[in-house]
Design an enzyme around this catalytic site. Structure first.
Site, PDB file in Angstrom:
ATOM      1  N   LEU A 231       1.204  -1.231   0.008  1.00 27.58           N
ATOM      2  CA  LEU A 231       0.471  -0.006  -0.161  1.00 27.58           C
ATOM      3  C   LEU A 231       0.986   1.654   0.058  1.00 27.58           C
ATOM      4  O   LEU A 231       0.557   2.052  -0.194  1.00 27.58           O
ATOM      5  CB  LEU A 231      -1.027   0.649   1.686  1.00 27.58           C
ATOM      6  CG  LEU A 231      -2.012  -0.719   1.448  1.00 27.58           C
ATOM      7  CD1 LEU A 231      -2.603  -1.251   2.705  1.00 27.58           C
ATOM      8  CD2 LEU A 231      -3.036  -0.644   0.118  1.00 27.58           C
ATOM      9  N   GLY A 232       1.652   0.976   0.357  1.00 30.26           N
ATOM     10  CA  GLY A 232       2.318   2.213   0.831  1.00 30.26           C
ATOM     11  C   GLY A 232       4.127   2.157   2.087  1.00 30.26           C
ATOM     12  O   GLY A 232       4.302   1.181   2.599  1.00 30.26           O
TER      13      GLY A 232
ATOM     14  N   GLY B 171       8.065   5.749   6.864  1.00 30.69           N
ATOM     15  CA  GLY B 171       9.151   6.267   7.475  1.00 30.69           C
ATOM     16  C   GLY B 171      10.071   5.431   8.207  1.00 30.69           C
ATOM     17  O   GLY B 171      10.496   5.411   8.748  1.00 30.69           O
TER      18      GLY B 171
ATOM     19  N   GLY C 283       9.089   1.642   8.116  1.00 31.18           N
ATOM     20  CA  GLY C 283       8.543   0.320   6.421  1.00 31.18           C
ATOM     21  C   GLY C 283       7.666   0.748   5.479  1.00 31.18           C
ATOM     22  O   GLY C 283       7.176   1.533   5.337  1.00 31.18           O
ATOM     23  N   SER C 284       7.285  -0.397   5.744  1.00 27.23           N
ATOM     24  CA  SER C 284       6.404  -0.951   4.310  1.00 27.23           C
ATOM     25  C   SER C 284       4.345  -1.378   4.899  1.00 27.23           C
ATOM     26  O   SER C 284       4.707  -1.776   5.857  1.00 27.23           O
ATOM     27  CB  SER C 284       6.663  -1.402   3.530  1.00 27.23           C
ATOM     28  OG  SER C 284       8.053  -1.348   2.181  1.00 27.23           O
ATOM     29  N   VAL C 285       3.863  -0.923   4.147  1.00 27.02           N
ATOM     30  CA  VAL C 285       2.452  -1.329   4.562  1.00 27.02           C
ATOM     31  C   VAL C 285       1.716  -1.913   3.410  1.00 27.02           C
ATOM     32  O   VAL C 285       2.438  -1.683   2.025  1.00 27.02           O
ATOM     33  CB  VAL C 285       1.852   0.125   5.104  1.00 27.02           C
ATOM     34  CG1 VAL C 285       0.448  -0.617   5.259  1.00 27.02           C
ATOM     35  CG2 VAL C 285       2.489   0.749   5.460  1.00 27.02           C
TER      36      VAL C 285
ATOM     37  N   LYS D 106       2.216  -2.975   8.732  1.00 28.14           N
ATOM     38  CA  LYS D 106       3.110  -2.510   8.539  1.00 28.14           C
ATOM     39  C   LYS D 106       4.300  -2.903   9.419  1.00 28.14           C
ATOM     40  O   LYS D 106       4.288  -4.086   9.823  1.00 28.14           O
ATOM     41  CB  LYS D 106       2.683  -0.943   9.801  1.00 28.14           C
ATOM     42  CG  LYS D 106       4.001   0.150   9.432  1.00 28.14           C
ATOM     43  CD  LYS D 106       3.390   0.385  10.891  1.00 28.14           C
ATOM     44  CE  LYS D 106       4.605   2.095  11.351  1.00 28.14           C
ATOM     45  NZ  LYS D 106       4.531   2.556  12.138  1.00 28.14           N
TER      46      LYS D 106
ATOM     47  N   ASP E  81       3.527  14.189  14.992  1.00 25.86           N
ATOM     48  CA  ASP E  81       3.406  13.690  13.496  1.00 25.86           C
ATOM     49  C   ASP E  81       2.325  13.935  12.905  1.00 25.86           C
ATOM     50  O   ASP E  81       2.049  13.021  11.612  1.00 25.86           O
ATOM     51  CB  ASP E  81       4.044  12.600  13.258  1.00 25.86           C
ATOM     52  CG  ASP E  81       4.597  12.467  11.795  1.00 25.86           C
ATOM     53  OD1 ASP E  81       4.933  13.553  11.253  1.00 25.86           O
ATOM     54  OD2 ASP E  81       5.531  11.390  10.817  1.00 25.86           O
TER      55      ASP E  81
END
Length: 681
Positions: free
Chosen positions: A356-357, A360, A362-364, A378, A475
């Site tokens: 999915l994306g 900061g 790691g990947s999802v 995640k 954030d």
């Protein structure tokens, strides 16, 4: 009339009367939910037999005497069924049992062949399932009932302030109620009104889980009933309610058993020592010496153990946050822990097609569990910079948060170097993929954008005021706002969040983390953060949602400048309409302008001038409330670099930036800004 016809008439009347009586005795449930994804059973199966047997005996043999029933049943150890029943704390025993019996009859009619179901009346709630329910804090599904009566605008703020104070007292009292009953009810005066309220958890929950559940329920009140004089929130593990007229009877609340008194030792009988007083004294002396030596040895051993444990705990807690638990407690949370193989299968071995994306840390990935439930995973990268403390932070933090405007953590996985977080899947991705896309943005009319703004505000209010600990997100940005199918906004990514106990208001850090354009000046320059730091980020988000442009890449004609500065200058010059997204052709211009005004109040340089999220909610909901005049924003940025940059800073003051990103800030005289390296996110 013949005898036959008279008999027929009598029989028909009797049947009709019986049907009417049964209908009155078994009214419709106030609410119910059939867990369709949890499996079905076939008619006349062993599971149905076990379910019928369990529910028929639940209220007669398995109560704790204080309105809580819990039991399970399995014939020949197969197809085990679990059930729990909970009655309101002021309901007498006969009424409680009758309510649960009616619930069991109605629920099976409404959820035929469903292995798991939940139903409730005003005075009781019943659940059954093919899994154990005992000791689990579950907040889904939530049910909300709202009064139709509105409070006057002049009394709303005071009413909900007094209501919040009352619920905090009731929550503490209910959570501390022990293993027999967790129930509290009381009232308070607000202006000319009396507020009656109750809070209750299933008594199988720990004090901490009960507190979290009630905080989540209370967090739903502003979302669903702000400005109303009554509401009821029902969740599987807890419920709350408030009205301006009494609805409970505390005289019916049975007293809990008190601890048995410690009986005083009976006086010893006088006896004559046959050996004489001399031997008796020697024996006494020997006993005293032995006891003294033994106590001394035990004391020395205890001191040694204490010092060793203290040293070990100090080492373990170097990075521990307020209210956090030991990492071993994470691993022991079996209800949250996923098997790595299960996640690998669900994501098709973390295939690129399911990605999915990239965040900061790691990947999802998108995934689907064996029962059909969609998830977002995640997967933290080993070189992401997020260590065990950040992982522990996010797991412990998000697992405790229960609010419709926060992303829901389903579980986690720890296996070797693999660290995974499993979240609910949110179909519409993140806000930045919508609001900064010219095609998708055009589909967001003002009502939808306003709903997103309001949802973010309510999620922040819960974090700052209504959760068990005060939480600073640190954030908050468009890419960390997820949008579900109903366009509800959900705040996500708590890896940078910080926890405070409720009497703490601000903190300092020597490591600045966050994203340019969203960071408050006092945080970027000095490492000072508070709830007002999140308010600043929220103000930037409002302006981005209204304009449809990124803060750091805001473009007006041939000029490029930061969004808050342009918005403030436009507001001062009376040209605020230039800020509005051209695709936003409908909606109340007055309401849009008011939201821009609120956004400008949030991004003011002076911390004290920024509103709290409580005030923001009032401003959004009360158009009659006059707004103060905003002052000039703090930052003036000129950059062609995207806003998605996470910063790392180890100095005692200053901000960090790359060579291509020049930042002009108001700096006190003789205080220079330190430029260091930047970490892409």
């Amino acid at each position: 009339m013949t005898m036959v016809s008279l008999t027929t008439l009598f029989f028909s009347s009797h049947v009709l009367l019986l049907l009417i009586t049964q209908s009155l005795a078994q009214p419709d449930l106030a609410g119910h939910f059939c867990f369709n994804g949890k499996g079905n059973y076939t008619t006349n199966s062993t599971y149905q037999t076990n379910l019928d047997t369990l529910l028929s005996s639940l209220v007669s043999t398995n109560g704790n005497g204080y309105g809580f029933y819990n039991s399970s049943y399995a014939e020949n150890s197969t197809n085990q069924v679990y059930a729990t029943g909970l009655c309101r704390g002021d309901v007498v025993a006969d009424t409680c049992r009758s309510c649960l019996k009616n619930s069991s009859l109605e629920l099976r009619k409404l959820c035929p062949n469903q292995k798991e179901a939940l139903g409730f009346y005003d005075t009781c709630m019943l659940r059954y399932s093919n899994r154990s329910l005992y000791g689990l804090m579950e907040d889904y599904p939530p049910f909300t009932f709202v009064s139709t009566r509105n409070l006057s605008s002049s009394e709303v703020e005071k009413f909900f302030e007094d209501l919040g104070n009352l619920f905090r007292r009731l929550s503490s009292e209910a959570a501390a109620g022990g293993s027999l009953r967790k129930f509290a009810a009381n009232n308070t005066t607000s202006g000319f009104k009396t507020i009656y309220a109750l809070a209750q958890c299933t008594p199988d929950l720990s004090e901490e889980l009960c507190t979290d559940c009630l905080a989540g329920a209370y967090g739903d009140i502003p979302t669903n009933s702000y400005g109303k004089d009554g509401a009821r929130i029902v969740k599987p593990s807890c419920n709350i309610r408030y009205e301006i007229s009494p609805f409970y009877d505390l005289e019916n609340v049975a007293p809990l058993p008190s601890s048995p008194p410690i009986s005083a030792p009976s006086p010893s009988t006088n006896t004559t020592n046959s050996e004489g007083p001399q031997k008796s004294n020697k024996s006494r002396t020997i006993i005293l010496v032995v006891v003294a030596v033994t106590v001394s040895l035990v004391l020395i051993v205890c001191i040694c153990i204490y010092l060793r444990v203290r040293k070990t705990k100090k080492n373990l807690d170097q990075n521990k946050l307020p209210g956090a638990e030991d990492a071993d407690e994470i691993r022991s949370a079996e209800s949250l822990q996923f098997d790595f193989g299960t996640i690998r299968v669900a994501t098709d071995d973390f295939s690129e097609a399911n990605k999915l994306g990239q965040g900061g840390f790691g990947s999802v990935y998108r995934g689907k569990l064996s029962d059909g439930e969609e998830i977002a995973v995640k997967r933290l990268s080993m070189d992401s910079g997020q260590g065990d403390s950040e992982f522990k932070n996010e797991v412990l933090l998000v697992a405790r948060l229960q609010h419709r405007n926060l992303v829901r953590l389903l579980g986690f996985c720890l296996q070797g170097n693999e660290r995974l977080l499993v979240y609910e899947f949110v179909p519409n991705s993140s806000l930045d993929h919508i609001i900064f896309d010219p095609i998708k943005r055009a589909q967001l009319d003002w009502d939808k954008r306003y709903k997103i703004i309001e949802g973010i505000a309510r999620g922040l209010l819960y974090l700052h005021e209504d959760s068990r600990l005060r939480i600073i997100h640190r954030d908050l940005k468009a890419s960390n706002i997820l949008i579900d199918a109903e366009l509800n906004s959900k705040i996500s990514d708590f890896g940078m969040a910080r926890l405070f106990v409720l009497d703490e208001t601000q903190g300092n850090t020597s490591r600045i983390v966050g994203t340019y354009g969203y960071m408050a000046p006092e945080y970027a320059m000095h490492g000072h953060f508070s709830v007002k730091s999140d308010v600043y980020s929220f103000g930037v988000l409002i302006l981005e949602i209204i304009s449809g442009q990124k803060n750091s890449c805001f473009r007006q004609g041939e000029n490029m400048e930061d969004l808050p500065s342009y918005a403030w200058k436009s507001w001062r010059e009376g040209t605020t309409s230039n800020l509005i997204d051209p695709t936003l052709t409908n909606g109340s211009r007055t309401e849009i302008m008011r939201c821009i005004h609120i956004g400008l109040l949030c991004v003011q340089e002076n911390i004290a001038d920024r509103p709290t999220m409580t005030s923001v909610i009032l401003m959004l909901n009360s158009h009659s409330l006059s707004l103060p005049v905003p002052s000039e924003p703090a930052f003036f940025m000129h950059s062609s670099v995207g806003s998605d940059l996470s910063l790392g800073w180890e100095s005692s003051s200053g901000v960090t930036a790359s060579k291509s990103n020049f930042v002009s800030v108001k700096v006190p005289e003789n205080e220079a800004a330190l430029i260091s390296e930047v970490y892409p996110r």
